[in-house]
Scaffold this active site. Sequence first.
Site, PDB file in Angstrom:
ATOM      1  N   GLU A   1       0.817  -1.211   0.000  1.00 28.21           N
ATOM      2  CA  GLU A   1       0.000   0.000   0.000  1.00 28.21           C
ATOM      3  C   GLU A   1       0.859   1.272   0.000  1.00 28.21           C
ATOM      4  O   GLU A   1       0.534   2.244  -0.665  1.00 28.21           O
ATOM      5  CB  GLU A   1      -0.889  -0.024   1.246  1.00 28.21           C
ATOM      6  CG  GLU A   1      -2.086   0.875   1.127  1.00 28.21           C
ATOM      7  CD  GLU A   1      -3.036   0.621   2.278  1.00 28.21           C
ATOM      8  OE1 GLU A   1      -3.490  -0.530   2.420  1.00 28.21           O
ATOM      9  OE2 GLU A   1      -3.321   1.559   3.032  1.00 28.21           O
ATOM     10  N   ASP A   2       1.929   1.264   0.749  1.00 25.22           N
ATOM     11  CA  ASP A   2       2.669   2.509   0.991  1.00 25.22           C
ATOM     12  C   ASP A   2       4.021   2.633   0.311  1.00 25.22           C
ATOM     13  O   ASP A   2       4.667   3.670   0.423  1.00 25.22           O
ATOM     14  CB  ASP A   2       2.882   2.689   2.506  1.00 25.22           C
ATOM     15  CG  ASP A   2       1.561   2.861   3.238  1.00 25.22           C
ATOM     16  OD1 ASP A   2       0.569   3.224   2.571  1.00 25.22           O
ATOM     17  OD2 ASP A   2       1.527   2.624   4.455  1.00 25.22           O
TER      18      ASP A   2
ATOM     19  N   ASP B   1      -3.300  -4.702  13.607  1.00 26.43           N
ATOM     20  CA  ASP B   1      -3.011  -3.423  12.955  1.00 26.43           C
ATOM     21  C   ASP B   1      -3.900  -2.330  13.541  1.00 26.43           C
ATOM     22  O   ASP B   1      -3.454  -1.254  13.932  1.00 26.43           O
ATOM     23  CB  ASP B   1      -3.261  -3.599  11.443  1.00 26.43           C
ATOM     24  CG  ASP B   1      -3.052  -2.332  10.638  1.00 26.43           C
ATOM     25  OD1 ASP B   1      -2.172  -1.541  11.009  1.00 26.43           O
ATOM     26  OD2 ASP B   1      -3.783  -2.146   9.645  1.00 26.43           O
TER      27      ASP B   1
HETATM   28 MN    MN Z   1      -0.960  -0.596   9.223  1.00 22.78          MN
END
Ligand code: MN
Length: 569
Positions: A67-68, A131
């Site tokens: 995602e990042d 998370d």
């Molecule tokens: Mn996370």
Amino acid sequence: MSALLKKYGNESVVAKAYAFAKNAHKDALRESGDPYFTHCEEVANTVADWQLDEASVAAALLHDVVEDTPVTRADIEKTFGSEIAFLVDGLTKLKTLEYQEHNKDAEVENLRKFVISFTRDLRVVIVKLADRLHNMRTLKFKTKERQERIAWETAEIYAPLAYRLGMQKLSGELEDLAFPHIHPDEYKWLHETVKDSYNSRIKYVKKVEPILLRALGEHNIRPLKVDSRAKRYYSLYRKLRRYDMNLEKIYDLVAIRIIVKTPEECYATLGVVHQLWQPLPGKFKDYIARPKPNGYRSIHTTVFCVDNKVIEIQIRTEKMHEEAEMGIAAHWAYQQVRTRTGYTARSWKGVKNRDELLWVEQLRNWQENFTDQEKFVQSLKVDFFKDRIFVITPDNDVIDLPKGATPVDFAYRIHSDIGDQCVGAKVNEKIVPLDQELHSADVVEIIIHKGKKPTEDWLRFVKTEQARQHIKSAMRTKTKKLQAKNAALFVELKIVGKTREGYLKDIAGVFADMRLTIMSLQGHTDPRKAFTTAFVRCDSLPDAKLTKVLVALKKIAGTREVTYKTGKE
Ligand code: MN
């Protein structure tokens, strides 16, 4: 050195994921100013504490990489194999949508993707919950608006999800972390009000404990542990709302918890407790004989205790206790169940309380057939995460439903055909109305009539979105059939009048004024151009309306004659 590397060793897949993720997130920082990787490490530590397998710990380390950072799913698959790649993918938001975080459609799509992944492999949801836990613990670094949004999402989706997986400790902690953000005033009030009561209650419990231990000792019961459990704030707040905010009525503000060795000892302990102190009628709950839908097992009783004060006592074995706190994660630690189908609900056949995971199967089937994008989140909350009841089929299967559900909801949960053709219901062998509210432990039987269709009236009382959707779609088919039947019928009008400019337009205007759709309009003029004959066809009309049309047509300047006939195509 990292605790993870110490635990799993430098050659492990965990170590490999550790180095990979640390490098991928390199210089990125969190809002707190810490290196981004600290978040990944914390999430992985939690997953390791819950004693999940190495693939899950590795996925926890890698969960934000796709995602990042520029790393792709294909990269993960190449380096770590398809199993870990699947877990990471389940934890990754959809790429094209990631910058539209406030976009509602994007949120629904992402939630939907998450549901698909975790109903295939439950490890996805467990890592996701770890998370979320860390994000909630570090919420103070976000803007106020984001804090609120994330807190609501936690309270409405992730905490109930944890609860449904039997992870009560986590669920309670998530709720308590969300509480000050979603109901700040109530939180402050409760905090102030309860403080003293908590303290005096805990003092009271300390006085009771030795008396209890002595009595148990006289019957040769030596508990592994006796302690007290203070009710969590958010759960207390919810309960207070049901009890007019009257703290006196909350008997389990501080409960005594007795941990013994075997289930038999649980019942023996219960006997001693009831000999010592009189139980309150109607407050005894045996979740060992009949576990809660999420697998929770324990005995609860409420007694008139020392000084005639009312207190709740919970009795359970160590294993029940561990499962009550850790839920599904405890199964991993104890049983290491694994089959070729992976960690799905199907692979839990050997587990004693398999029923507790049937809802995951139901959730999977539900989401595969759910088409109304707008209702998805609402339905997910109500149909799967709200307060649950569990009812029983004549074959002794346990079906879980949201509180307030009716026999019609039950019928649709069993099968859409059963729902559609449902004409009656028996609850505990008595015939009941279809809108009757069901309660836990009811035995429900549905009476069907072949070919019968649902009625609109049901929409008034059904609780599940699943039932609502099926009823609506059955109603739509019904209307369509009716329309199809009507469409076959038509009326044809013959209008004869003096030929003039605009005559056909005036005729068409009559139909337009009455909002009738013309199927066809044909005009013929005789060779001498004296008379015009028009034929207009439209859907068949009720008599009253047809009369109005005839009158209006006769009023048109020049009209001599109007006749009609009906027909079938
Ligand atoms: Mn996370």
